[in-house]
Design a protein around this motif. Structure first.
Motif, mmCIF file in Angstrom:
data_model
loop_
_atom_site.group_PDB
_atom_site.id
_atom_site.type_symbol
_atom_site.label_atom_id
_atom_site.label_comp_id
_atom_site.label_asym_id
_atom_site.label_seq_id
_atom_site.Cartn_x
_atom_site.Cartn_y
_atom_site.Cartn_z
ATOM 1 N N ARG A 63 -12.658 8.308 -2.547
ATOM 2 C CA ARG A 63 -11.239 7.942 -2.480
ATOM 3 C C ARG A 63 -10.583 8.103 -3.850
ATOM 4 O O ARG A 63 -9.430 8.541 -3.944
ATOM 5 C CB ARG A 63 -11.076 6.504 -1.985
ATOM 6 N N VAL A 115 7.002 8.813 3.924
ATOM 7 C CA VAL A 115 6.071 7.755 4.298
ATOM 8 C C VAL A 115 5.562 8.023 5.705
ATOM 9 O O VAL A 115 6.344 8.230 6.634
ATOM 10 C CB VAL A 115 6.767 6.382 4.230
ATOM 11 N N LYS A 116 4.247 8.036 5.867
ATOM 12 C CA LYS A 116 3.647 8.286 7.173
ATOM 13 C C LYS A 116 3.306 6.995 7.900
ATOM 14 O O LYS A 116 3.641 6.807 9.058
ATOM 15 C CB LYS A 116 2.391 9.150 7.022
ATOM 16 N N ASP A 117 2.599 6.111 7.209
ATOM 17 C CA ASP A 117 2.123 4.879 7.834
ATOM 18 C C ASP A 117 2.706 3.679 7.101
ATOM 19 O O ASP A 117 2.856 3.694 5.870
ATOM 20 C CB ASP A 117 0.598 4.806 7.798
ATOM 21 N N ASN A 140 -2.261 1.072 -5.198
ATOM 22 C CA ASN A 140 -2.300 0.685 -3.787
ATOM 23 C C ASN A 140 -2.141 -0.809 -3.603
ATOM 24 O O ASN A 140 -2.206 -1.304 -2.470
ATOM 25 C CB ASN A 140 -3.626 1.118 -3.152
ATOM 26 N N ARG A 148 -4.211 13.865 -5.494
ATOM 27 C CA ARG A 148 -2.884 13.770 -4.881
ATOM 28 C C ARG A 148 -1.831 13.233 -5.840
ATOM 29 O O ARG A 148 -0.704 13.725 -5.881
ATOM 30 C CB ARG A 148 -2.957 12.864 -3.654
ATOM 31 N N ASP A 205 2.150 -0.372 6.461
ATOM 32 C CA ASP A 205 1.232 -1.494 6.551
ATOM 33 C C ASP A 205 1.906 -2.743 6.012
ATOM 34 O O ASP A 205 2.658 -2.686 5.023
ATOM 35 C CB ASP A 205 -0.041 -1.220 5.746
ATOM 36 N N ARG A 251 3.987 2.621 -2.302
ATOM 37 C CA ARG A 251 3.658 3.639 -3.314
ATOM 38 C C ARG A 251 4.432 4.931 -3.092
ATOM 39 O O ARG A 251 5.057 5.470 -4.022
ATOM 40 C CB ARG A 251 2.148 3.904 -3.256
ATOM 41 N N ASP A 252 4.416 5.443 -1.872
ATOM 42 C CA ASP A 252 5.049 6.732 -1.600
ATOM 43 C C ASP A 252 6.564 6.656 -1.692
ATOM 44 O O ASP A 252 7.222 7.620 -2.109
ATOM 45 C CB ASP A 252 4.621 7.244 -0.222
ATOM 46 N N PHE A 282 -7.322 10.432 -4.351
ATOM 47 C CA PHE A 282 -6.055 9.926 -4.884
ATOM 48 C C PHE A 282 -5.724 10.597 -6.209
ATOM 49 O O PHE A 282 -4.552 10.849 -6.510
ATOM 50 C CB PHE A 282 -6.118 8.402 -5.042
ATOM 51 N N GLY A 304 0.787 -1.236 0.000
ATOM 52 C CA GLY A 304 0.000 0.000 0.000
ATOM 53 C C GLY A 304 0.809 1.271 0.000
ATOM 54 O O GLY A 304 1.792 1.418 -0.733
ATOM 55 N N GLY A 305 0.395 2.202 0.861
ATOM 56 C CA GLY A 305 0.942 3.555 0.828
ATOM 57 C C GLY A 305 2.435 3.652 1.026
ATOM 58 O O GLY A 305 3.099 4.474 0.382
#
Length: 393
Positions: free
Chosen positions: A169, A44-46, A124, A176, A48, A36-37, A173, A32-33
């Motif tokens: 969503r 990267v914030k989170d 994602n 963004r 998973d 991707r990021d 996205f 996921g994020g």
């Protein structure tokens, strides 16, 4: 095309390596994020992870390694592992058994491709091996990421029918990450826009505010309106309000002010009595958010006459909002703190005014002159009080 996740600060974390070791070889992939990021070179914030292990096994193996866990979404296979560098959500591979547009019934899976197939967008559904950093791309997400295209996995209508929130969503996205539009996605979102009415208001509000908090969502919001999607969730907004949002974003950028989703939501609402309260109630916003919308809705053509007086009357936050939305300068408020009237009722009584209604009236008289003189210091306020008392006789 890249075939491995580039090195990043988070990929070198020792605590993440400890989690990988605790779960065992081949039992964890980042997804996921974070993937991707990292590929996009943005922070990267989170983080998973996905795993073929069932949740109870994740908990048992983490506990054996001395790692704390919280069953944050265990009904859907998610366990949060509390690590020194920050929490990591680990979710068991799943595939959908049934969906109703709001929630899904899932069954655990063993196949990574099954898990990828139930995700929303191709960008994602990218997985990375924590050790080799090899990327696993089951639906062309890498190509879409390179083209900055937000594309649903499989049939867009089917994905939306599984979860109606995916309409919002998609646009978040797209605002963004997107550059090239996906006509199939846009048409599907437009056709199924009415399904948004079946969602909880809190979920709609969360996605809307997340979208408005992006650096420049104006073009996306305008497209949502033209496609008939925005009118479903925000029927009060018309072309004039969208133009106001565009001007606000430009004003924020000029003033070096960070995006604020609540300010931008206020810009999308006409400044008519009751509208802000109605929208706040419908979206089930917090009491603080409701008050802010209501205050901004009272904006008028005289707001820019004296920015400091405006801030004194309505508060600094609301004053900033109203000035920026009106396209008025906010420089007069830079570094300025809202002052308090330096005298109280006791000072008025001490000056010879008998306690009672006359005290309150005298305080208002002094305050009005204090404001008119530009909030002078306490010495001048004492003089103003004396002059007002003398005038009262």
């Amino acid at each position: 095309m890249v075939d491995a996740l580039p090195p990043a600060e988070w990929t070198a974390r020792a605590d993440l390596a400890g989690l990988v070791e605790a779960l065992g070889p081949g039992n964890l992939r980042w997804v996921g994020g974070a993937v991707r990021d990292t590929l996009l070179g943005i922070p990267v914030k989170d983080i998973d992870g996905a795993t073929p292990l069932p949740p109870q096994e994740v908990i048992a193996r983490a506990r054996k390694a001395g790692l704390r866990t919280v069953p944050t979404g265990i009904d859907h296979g998610t366990v949060t592992v509390l690590l020194p560098g920050g929490p990591v959500e680990v979710t068991t591979l799943r595939h959908d058994v049934s969906t109703d547009g709001r929630r899904a019934t899932v069954r655990y899976a063993q196949d990574w491709a099954d898990d990828a197939a139930r995700r929303d967008f191709t960008i994602n559904a990218l997985y990375a091996d924590p050790q080799s950093r090899e990327i696993f791309d089951y639906h062309g997400g890498l190509a879409d990421l390179a083209a900055r295209t937000v594309r649903f996995i499989g049939d867009a209508r089917e994905r939306i029918r599984e979860d109606h929130l995916r309409i919002l969503r998609y646009f978040r996205f797209q605002a963004r990450f997107g550059a090239a539009l996906d006509p199939a996605a846009e048409q599907a979102c437009a056709e199924l826009a009415e399904t948004l009415k079946g969602l909880s208001r809190e979920r709609v509000a969360m996605e809307l505010l997340n979208l408005l908090g992006l650096p420049d969502p104006a073009a996306t919001v305008a497209r949502m309106h033209s496609l008939g999607i925005l009118p479903v969730i925000l029927p009060e907004t018309g072309p004039g309000e969208i133009a106001t949002l565009e001007r606000l974003i430009a004003a924020e950028r000029m003033a070096g002010i960070a995006p604020d989703p609540m300010r931008r939501l206020a810009a999308l609402l006409p400044a008519t009595e009751g509208t802000a309260e109605s929208v706040a109630a419908r979206l089930r916003l917090s009491g603080k958010q409701r008050k802010r919308l209501a205050c901004v809705a009272e904006r008028n053509g005289s707001d820019g006459d004296d920015p400091r007086l405006l801030a004194y009357r309505v508060g600094m936050e609301c004053a900033h909002d109203r000035l920026l939305i009106a396209g008025l300068p906010v420089g007069a408020l830079d570094g300025w703190a809202i002052p308090q009237l330096p005298i109280k009722g006791g000072d008025v009584v001490a000056a010879g005014i008998t306690a009672g209604p006359r005290v309150a009236r005298m305080l208002r008289m002094v305050e009005n002159r204090w404001i008119a003189e530009g909030f002078p210091d306490s010495a001048r306020v004492a003089e103003i009080l004396a002059e007002c008392v003398s005038a009262e006789g």
